[in-house]
Design an enzyme around this catalytic site. Sequence first.
Site: not given
Length: 312
Positions: A226, A255, A274
Site C-alpha cells: 500500500r 492512485e 498497481h
Amino acid sequence: MNVVITGYFNDQSKQRVIQSFPEDWKIQIVEPQQIDEFIGEADVLIPEHIEVNESLLNKAHHLRFVQTGAGFDNVDIEACSNRKIWVSNAAGVNANAVAEHILALILNHYKNISYLDRFMKNREDETKLEYVGGELFGKTIGTIGFGAIGSRVAELAKAFNMKVLAYDTNKNIQSDDVELVDLDTLIKNSDVITINIFLDDSTRNLVDSTFLNNMKNNALLVNTARGPIVCEEDLIKALKDNVIGGACLDVFTEEPLSLDSELRKLGNVVLTPHTAGMPDGTKFHEKRYRFFVQNILRIQRNETPINNLNQV
C-alpha cells in the site's frame, strides 16, 4: 444478485470480469466517482479507489457484503458490522502473482533491464555503455511481513541463493528457512527490503526518513503493498540524495499516480501501475474473481464468507 465493482477498467477488462460471474447476476463496473449512482441497489460491493465509510453506507440500502482484494484499509469495518454487512478480503489469493512481480522488479533493478532496453532502442553506441549492476546470489533480502506474499517471496529468493530476513508483528510465526529478526536488524542488514504488510495506523508512514537513513546506501526498497506505508516525500528526497540505491514501486500515496509526480522523473526508480496482483494486463486475475464468486455464493446461502473480517 447485484454486484457493483468500482475502479478503472477498459472495455476488454470489463468483459472478462463480467464473464467470470454467473450469467443471472447483475454486474455493474463503474468509475469511483460514479459510486453514489449505483450503491443504493447493490447487494455486493467490490471497492477500489473509494472509501467505504459512514457516508457511503448510509446510501447502501441493500448492501449485504463488501469484498475487497488483499487490502481493506479503505473499509470502515465497524460501520459495516453495525449495519450487519459482512466484510471479507482476498488475502493470499494473489500471493504468487505479487511475489513474482516483486522478484521481477528486483531483477529489473539489478540487471538494468529497463535502462538497457531503452539504450538499445535509442540506437546508442554500445561501446560507450556504462552502468552498475549486480547479481542476487549471496545478497540479503528482508521481507517486512511474512504472510502469504512474504513467505512466497522468501521461497523464490532462496532459488537465487539469497539470504532471507523476515520481520512480522505476529510473534507466533516460525520458519526453518528464514531468519526472523526485529525490524531494525532487517533494515540495517538487507540489500533489498520488500514491504508485504497491511496498511493500518501502525504502518502508515512506516518508511520515513529515519527508516531510509538506516538502510544500506546501495539498498533497494520494493513496495507492492500500500502506498501510504511509505512517506512519499521522504522517499523522493532519499532517492534524489542517493541515500539508498533505488526503489521499485507498484503502489502510491494517491492512485492513479499524478502525471506530474516527481517519481516519474527519477532514474533510480522503477514504477508499475498497481498491477502486481493482476499479471495478465487486463485488470483480471482468474483466481481472484473465482474466489469472489465463491464468497458471494456463501453470502447467498447465509454462510460466513472466507477471510471474513467481521461478524454479523
